[in-house]
Design a protein around this motif. Structure first.
Motif, PDB file in Angstrom:
ATOM      1  N   THR A 129       0.819  -1.220   0.000  1.00 30.73           N
ATOM      2  CA  THR A 129       0.000   0.000   0.000  1.00 30.73           C
ATOM      3  C   THR A 129       0.852   1.269   0.000  1.00 30.73           C
ATOM      4  O   THR A 129       0.581   2.212  -0.755  1.00 30.73           O
ATOM      5  N   ARG A 130       1.888   1.297   0.846  1.00 31.33           N
ATOM      6  CA  ARG A 130       2.708   2.519   0.898  1.00 31.33           C
ATOM      7  C   ARG A 130       3.380   2.798  -0.445  1.00 31.33           C
ATOM      8  O   ARG A 130       3.564   3.954  -0.819  1.00 31.33           O
ATOM      9  N   ILE A 131       3.747   1.730  -1.160  1.00 30.87           N
ATOM     10  CA  ILE A 131       4.376   1.927  -2.482  1.00 30.87           C
ATOM     11  C   ILE A 131       3.329   2.444  -3.472  1.00 30.87           C
ATOM     12  O   ILE A 131       3.576   3.388  -4.231  1.00 30.87           O
ATOM     13  N   GLU A 132       2.155   1.819  -3.429  1.00 34.55           N
ATOM     14  CA  GLU A 132       1.089   2.247  -4.371  1.00 34.55           C
ATOM     15  C   GLU A 132       0.749   3.723  -4.179  1.00 34.55           C
ATOM     16  O   GLU A 132       0.503   4.450  -5.141  1.00 34.55           O
ATOM     17  N   ARG A 133       0.758   4.165  -2.907  1.00 36.01           N
ATOM     18  CA  ARG A 133       0.338   5.544  -2.633  1.00 36.01           C
ATOM     19  C   ARG A 133       1.334   6.608  -3.136  1.00 36.01           C
ATOM     20  O   ARG A 133       0.977   7.785  -3.225  1.00 36.01           O
ATOM     21  N   ILE A 134       2.591   6.220  -3.400  1.00 34.02           N
ATOM     22  CA  ILE A 134       3.524   7.243  -3.890  1.00 34.02           C
ATOM     23  C   ILE A 134       3.511   7.346  -5.414  1.00 34.02           C
ATOM     24  O   ILE A 134       4.152   8.216  -5.994  1.00 34.02           O
ATOM     25  N   ALA A 135       2.745   6.440  -6.047  1.00 37.23           N
ATOM     26  CA  ALA A 135       2.726   6.411  -7.524  1.00 37.23           C
ATOM     27  C   ALA A 135       2.278   7.733  -8.150  1.00 37.23           C
ATOM     28  O   ALA A 135       2.906   8.192  -9.117  1.00 37.23           O
ATOM     29  N   PRO A 136       1.216   8.405  -7.657  1.00 44.61           N
ATOM     30  CA  PRO A 136       0.767   9.624  -8.344  1.00 44.61           C
ATOM     31  C   PRO A 136       1.832  10.721  -8.407  1.00 44.61           C
ATOM     32  O   PRO A 136       2.030  11.342  -9.457  1.00 44.61           O
ATOM     33  N   THR A 137       2.555  10.921  -7.306  1.00 44.37           N
ATOM     34  CA  THR A 137       3.598  11.968  -7.298  1.00 44.37           C
ATOM     35  C   THR A 137       4.709  11.624  -8.282  1.00 44.37           C
ATOM     36  O   THR A 137       5.175  12.469  -9.049  1.00 44.37           O
ATOM     37  N   GLY A 139       3.883  16.513  -1.623  1.00 45.29           N
ATOM     38  CA  GLY A 139       3.519  15.598  -2.704  1.00 45.29           C
ATOM     39  C   GLY A 139       2.029  15.291  -2.664  1.00 45.29           C
ATOM     40  O   GLY A 139       1.320  15.682  -1.730  1.00 45.29           O
ATOM     41  N   ARG A 140       1.557  14.555  -3.669  1.00 42.18           N
ATOM     42  CA  ARG A 140       0.120  14.281  -3.784  1.00 42.18           C
ATOM     43  C   ARG A 140      -0.421  13.429  -2.630  1.00 42.18           C
ATOM     44  O   ARG A 140      -1.564  13.610  -2.204  1.00 42.18           O
ATOM     45  N   THR A 141       0.392  12.482  -2.133  1.00 41.24           N
ATOM     46  CA  THR A 141      -0.095  11.647  -1.037  1.00 41.24           C
ATOM     47  C   THR A 141      -0.151  12.431   0.263  1.00 41.24           C
ATOM     48  O   THR A 141      -1.125  12.340   1.022  1.00 41.24           O
ATOM     49  N   MET A 142       0.869  13.220   0.516  1.00 42.71           N
ATOM     50  CA  MET A 142       0.854  14.092   1.705  1.00 42.71           C
ATOM     51  C   MET A 142      -0.422  14.938   1.707  1.00 42.71           C
ATOM     52  O   MET A 142      -1.146  15.026   2.698  1.00 42.71           O
ATOM     53  N   LEU A 182       5.649  13.838 -11.665  1.00 44.42           N
ATOM     54  CA  LEU A 182       6.970  14.471 -11.826  1.00 44.42           C
ATOM     55  C   LEU A 182       7.716  13.875 -13.019  1.00 44.42           C
ATOM     56  O   LEU A 182       8.399  14.587 -13.762  1.00 44.42           O
ATOM     57  N   SER A 183       7.572  12.578 -13.205  1.00 44.81           N
ATOM     58  CA  SER A 183       8.272  11.926 -14.313  1.00 44.81           C
ATOM     59  C   SER A 183       7.742  12.432 -15.654  1.00 44.81           C
ATOM     60  O   SER A 183       8.505  12.712 -16.577  1.00 44.81           O
ATOM     61  N   LYS A 184       6.427  12.570 -15.729  1.00 42.80           N
ATOM     62  CA  LYS A 184       5.806  13.065 -16.967  1.00 42.80           C
ATOM     63  C   LYS A 184       6.304  14.466 -17.317  1.00 42.80           C
ATOM     64  O   LYS A 184       6.463  14.820 -18.486  1.00 42.80           O
ATOM     65  N   LYS A 185       6.604  15.234 -16.264  1.00 37.86           N
ATOM     66  CA  LYS A 185       7.103  16.597 -16.488  1.00 37.86           C
ATOM     67  C   LYS A 185       8.604  16.629 -16.749  1.00 37.86           C
ATOM     68  O   LYS A 185       9.208  17.693 -16.821  1.00 37.86           O
ATOM     69  N   GLY A 186       9.240  15.451 -16.783  1.00 39.75           N
ATOM     70  CA  GLY A 186      10.656  15.384 -17.143  1.00 39.75           C
ATOM     71  C   GLY A 186      11.636  15.580 -15.996  1.00 39.75           C
ATOM     72  O   GLY A 186      12.828  15.818 -16.219  1.00 39.75           O
ATOM     73  N   ALA A 187      11.140  15.476 -14.755  1.00 43.68           N
ATOM     74  CA  ALA A 187      12.065  15.616 -13.620  1.00 43.68           C
ATOM     75  C   ALA A 187      12.903  14.355 -13.448  1.00 43.68           C
ATOM     76  O   ALA A 187      12.500  13.278 -13.895  1.00 43.68           O
ATOM     77  N   LYS A 188      14.056  14.513 -12.808  1.00 44.80           N
ATOM     78  CA  LYS A 188      14.823  13.345 -12.352  1.00 44.80           C
ATOM     79  C   LYS A 188      14.402  13.117 -10.909  1.00 44.80           C
ATOM     80  O   LYS A 188      14.605  13.980 -10.051  1.00 44.80           O
TER      81      LYS A 188
END
Ligand SMILES: Nc1ncnc2c1ncn2[C@@H]1O[C@H](COP(=O)(O)OP(=O)(O)OP(=O)(O)O)[C@@H](O)[C@H]1O
Ligand SMILES: O=C(O)[C@H](O)COP(=O)(O)O
Length: 398
Positions: free
Chosen positions: A37-45, A170-173, A49-55
């Motif tokens: 669950t904790r891993i799944e919840r960080i997926a949106p952030t 982040g989105r989960t926070m 960020l990845s879509k926007k090209g961040a590292k």
């Protein structure tokens, strides 16, 4: 979200190094993640960020290592599990500061995700030492905190970094704070709390204030043993912090003054060994054998827990009632979870539960989706309930 900046405010991040504090302190058995669950919840952030090209450089802790680096507390297997859950490659750097970290970051392409080794391999992390925080900050241009469940810790990666880099929630926070406010900001009474689990020393103080906020506190799991012992009950070889008897007594006094009922186990499931298949028996709580360990609450206690759930309009739950990872010590937690889920589905209860293992226990019972809200946070959730400012959240409001 009022009070701090979120990813909505972050602007262009293409090519930028974003240090994202996440909580990957997930339950593991035999080297395998047992609840993601904790891993799944960080997926949106991460996806945003990845879509926007961040590292994206993930910072996290795992367990409570005491003596520096060790295979036992390495995040390397969790990097693999994270890649599987997110369905994308997740690199791993064997250190969170210094050359190994810097070299791994230098090799990243825009949109990549990299996980640094356990920040708690450095004592300076928990001491929030500025010199260590500077070393962490050297690998980032921006800081995002998406670890609500670690926001009660004023550590370098949860608090210090927000003082060194432009900082965002982040989105989960954001989602956790919104959901807790919605579910528990102005709770319908009676409010019943269930607190169990094993982190006795780090959570017992929280109960001092919690008893002033709720109408009844049901104590189970390892936490109950300390209260039982404080009351003079012999708990044999059970997990018990005898030196916290004074704190437990004081909590019972404060509860009585505040009009909060305290419910302790009337019976327990006892075994001589903490392992699957170990012979066990249910005994009255006054009859725990000297060489026995209480690994679950008994059927009478479950009945009483369910009665309190029936009286509640709002239920707050952190910490399983027993060592639910091992059958048959999952019975009480599963029974109470199913009961709370059924009341919630019937529209009679607002139920909010949180904690790494608590979420795993609700998933094990097959009812996590039936609760009103399930938070990834345990200790942080209880501190939020108490009304305590959480350092990792407060610093984002600067
Ligand atoms: N009677 C008991 N004796 C020993 N361990 C117990 C007992 N009851 C519960 N536990 C253990 O408690 C652990 C969970 O406790 P913990 O306080 O970490 O809860 P949590 O939901 O993970 O909260 P957090 O997110 O704050 O860690 C489980 O691993 C479970 O086996
Ligand atoms: O599991 C948790 O509650 C968080 O990851 C915080 O862990 P900690 O209690 O070891 O600080």
């Amino acid at each position: 979200m009022a009070g701090f900046k979120t990813l909505d405010d972050i602007g262009a991040v293409s090519g930028k190094r974003v240090l994202v504090r996440v909580d990957l302190n997930v339950p593991v058995a035999d080297g395998k993640v047992t609840d993601a669950t904790r891993i799944e919840r960080i997926a949106p952030t991460i996806a945003e960020l990845s879509k926007k090209g961040a590292k994206i450089i993930l910072l996290a802790h795992f367990g409570r290592p005491k003596d520096g680096p060790s295979a036992e507390f390495s995040l390397e297997p969790i990097a693999k599990a994270t890649a599987e859950v997110l369905g994308r490659p997740v690199g791993f750097a064997a250190d969170c500061v210094g050359d190994k970290a810097a070299d791994a970051v230098a090799a990243m392409k825009d949109g990549d995700v990299l996980l640094f080794e356990n920040t708690r391999f450095y004592k300076a992390e928990e001491k929030n030492e500025p010199a260590f925080t500077e070393k962490l900050a050297a690998n980032g241009d921006i800081y995002v905190n998406d670890a609500f469940s670690a926001a009660h810790r004023a550590h370098a990666s949860t608090e210090g970094l927000a003082r060194h880099l432009p900082a965002y929630a982040g989105r989960t926070m954001q989602a956790e704070l919104d959901a807790l406010e919605k579910g528990l900001g102005n709770p319908v009474r009676p409010v019943v709390a269930i607190v169990g689990g094993a982190k006795v020393s780090s959570k017992i103080d929280l109960l001092m204030n919690l008893v002033k906020k709720v109408d009844a506190l049901v104590i189970g799991g390892g936490m109950a043993n300390t209260f039982l012992a404080a009351r003079g009950t012999d708990v044999g070889k059970s997990l018990c912090e005898h030196d916290l008897a004074g704190t437990a007594k004081q909590i019972m006094i404060e509860a009585a003054e505040a009009g909060c009922a305290i419910i302790l186990p009337a019976d327990g499931v006892v075994a001589r060994e903490f392992k699957a298949g170990a012979p066990s028996e249910t005994v009255a709580i006054s009859e725990v054998p000297a060489d026995g360990m209480i690994l679950d609450v008994g059927a009478k206690t479950v009945q009483s827990v369910n009665d309190w759930i029936d009286r509640a309009a709002t239920l707050v739950w952190n910490g399983p009632l027993g060592a639910f990872e091992i059958e048959p010590f999952d019975r009480a937690t599963v029974a109470a979870a199913k009961h709370a889920a059924a009341r919630t589905k019937a529209g009679k209860l607002v139920s909010v539960a949180g904690g790494g293992d608590t979420v795993a226990a609700l998933n094990h019972a097959g009812v996590a989706d039936d609760f009103t809200y399930v938070s990834t946070a345990g200790g942080a959730f209880l501190e939020w309930m108490e009304g305590k400012p959480l350092p990792g959240v407060e610093v984002l409001k600067r």
